[in-house]
Design a protein around this motif. Structure first.
Motif, PDB file in Angstrom:
ATOM      1  N   THR A   2      27.194 -21.028 -53.793  1.00 14.62           N
ATOM      2  CA  THR A   2      27.007 -21.507 -52.434  1.00 14.62           C
ATOM      3  C   THR A   2      28.126 -22.449 -52.043  1.00 14.62           C
ATOM      4  O   THR A   2      28.332 -23.490 -52.677  1.00 14.62           O
ATOM      5  CB  THR A   2      25.655 -22.247 -52.309  1.00 14.62           C
ATOM      6  N   ILE A   4      29.283 -24.599 -48.781  1.00 16.50           N
ATOM      7  CA  ILE A   4      28.827 -25.084 -47.481  1.00 16.50           C
ATOM      8  C   ILE A   4      30.028 -25.488 -46.646  1.00 16.50           C
ATOM      9  O   ILE A   4      30.818 -26.354 -47.049  1.00 16.50           O
ATOM     10  CB  ILE A   4      27.862 -26.276 -47.658  1.00 16.50           C
ATOM     11  N   ALA A   9      24.588 -26.216 -42.170  1.00 22.62           N
ATOM     12  CA  ALA A   9      24.258 -25.742 -43.518  1.00 22.62           C
ATOM     13  C   ALA A   9      24.116 -26.926 -44.476  1.00 22.62           C
ATOM     14  O   ALA A   9      23.250 -26.926 -45.358  1.00 22.62           O
ATOM     15  CB  ALA A   9      25.330 -24.779 -44.018  1.00 22.62           C
ATOM     16  N   PHE A  13      20.791 -27.956 -46.605  1.00 24.05           N
ATOM     17  CA  PHE A  13      20.847 -28.113 -48.064  1.00 24.05           C
ATOM     18  C   PHE A  13      20.327 -29.479 -48.488  1.00 24.05           C
ATOM     19  O   PHE A  13      19.525 -29.577 -49.427  1.00 24.05           O
ATOM     20  CB  PHE A  13      22.278 -27.915 -48.559  1.00 24.05           C
ATOM     21  N   ALA A  51      25.146 -26.601 -54.720  1.00 23.56           N
ATOM     22  CA  ALA A  51      26.088 -26.146 -53.691  1.00 23.56           C
ATOM     23  C   ALA A  51      27.368 -26.946 -53.775  1.00 23.56           C
ATOM     24  O   ALA A  51      27.382 -28.102 -54.229  1.00 23.56           O
ATOM     25  CB  ALA A  51      25.476 -26.280 -52.299  1.00 23.56           C
TER      26      ALA A  51
END
Length: 384
Positions: A2, A4, A9, A13, A51
């Motif tokens: 992931t 970002i 986003a 998260f 992420a």
């Protein structure tokens, strides 16, 4: 994996991490061409999700991340946290709290001095770290899958390592041993760069007060200029040039131009004008206000063997207790204890005194002795 790249986003998260008791955090940054570290990537992992956050993405607002770093209900777990924390402190003026440094925890748990991330992960988990992207240029876009995999592994593998360290600390009752070290990492003074103190980083052979006064002023000028232009301090003026200016105290552009590495154009430009003015400022300081080096305390005659005995004791105690010796006492501490039973050093306070300090004092006072039994050193109680 992931990545970002938008504020929306990032917000989603961070929201998904609500309720987590900890997150693992790491950063990738570049500093070769700047004074302040250029943040290029932030990796965050909760107990489940992970992420990589791209701070260089157009329109990215890191406020949700900064709010997480400031959330007192979430423990922030770093490995060798100082540089990462410095970045957050520079960007926000705040230090991520509460804070847990797995490198320090590993020292408490007997993994040696300043254990590296790869070594710690190898010892605590079955994972093997691919460090081939360690020296990549993190400012270049797009990031490759290999870069992202490397970056995220620094926080995903840290989760099980942290959990195992936390269990070891709880089992041994050593959680409070981290308190002093965490206090240093969460103190803003650790990350406050004061230009007036920058001269202390320089290695010089003379301790003449007037020389030190000039060095202090020109080093402070360089530090402020480096901060203002966001350039590495050596790109503004090299250390050798500062020392030479302090040694010769130039009063004219011609004299300043003779400084190695400075050059005619620089000496006659704005830098030259400001440097000459700075030298004059230092020359005008009254003798009573000149900086003076810390007085050197020479060890008392015959103290060296005592220091060596204390060093053996420290090694023995730390090996038996499975704690890194550097966390308990350093060479200066041992010298201080050897010379003074009431030395004001960490090794004679708190858990360090219980672990090592009391035995060190009793060894000095002839109540204990060191002996070899088989292949081990042991302590022997001595009668009156």
């Amino acid at each position: 994996m992931t990545l970002i790249t938008t504020t929306d986003a990032l917000t989603a998260f961070i929201r998904s991490l609500q309720g987590a008791d900890y997150v693992t955090v790491d950063t990738e940054f570049m500093r070769e061409k700047t004074y302040w570290p250029q943040l290029c990537l932030v990796q965050v992992a909760g107990p489940e999700a992970a992420a990589a956050i791209d701070p260089l993405a157009p329109g990215m607002d890191l406020t949700p991340l900064f709010e997480l770093m400031d959330d007192p209900s979430v423990l922030k777990v770093f490995h060798a946290a100082r540089q990462d924390v410095e970045i957050f402190f520079h960007l926000t003026g705040k230090i991520p709290t509460p804070l847990f440094d797995t490198q320090v925890a590993a020292m408490v748990c007997g993994f040696g001095d300043s254990v590296g991330y790869e070594t710690l992960i190898t010892k605590l988990t079955p994972a093997r770290i691919d460090k081939s992207s360690r020296f990549t240029d993190w400012s270049q876009r797009p990031l490759t899958d290999r870069q992202l995999q490397y970056a995220l592994s620094d926080v995903t593998h840290l989760r099980p390592a942290f959990e195992k360290l936390r269990k070891r600390l709880a089992k041994t009752g050593r959680e409070h041993w981290l308190t002093d070290e965490m206090a240093v990492l969460t103190d803003p003074a650790t990350y406050t760069l004061t230009p007036e103190d920058s001269w202390k980083r320089l290695k010089v052979r003379t301790e003449k007060p007037r020389f030190l006064a000039i060095l202090k002023e020109v080093a402070a000028w360089r530090e402020r200029e480096a901060q203002r232009k966001d350039l590495p301090r050596q790109r503004v003026l090299r250390d050798e040039a500062l020392v030479e200016i302090a040694a010769h105290a130039p009063a004219t552009p011609d004299q300043l131009a003779r400084t190695r590495g400075l050059g005619e154009n620089l000496a006659r430009g704005r830098y030259g004008t400001e440097l000459l003015a700075t030298v004059q400022t230092a020359l005008a300081i009254p003798d009573s206000q000149l900086p003076r080096p810390e007085p050197r305390v020479e060890p008392a005659p015959g103290i060296a063997p005592i220091v060596e005995l204390l060093r053996v004791l420290l090694k023995m105690v730390c090996d038996e207790s499975e704690v890194a010796s550097r966390l308990v006492a350093n060479a200066a501490d041992l010298e201080a204890i050897a010379g003074d039973d009431e030395a004001d050093v960490p090794a004679l306070r708190g858990w360090r005194r219980e672990l090592f300090g009391e035995a060190a004092l009793r060894l000095k006072q002839g109540q204990l002795a060191l002996a070899i039994a088989g292949k081990k050193v042991k302590l022997v109680e001595l009668g009156n």
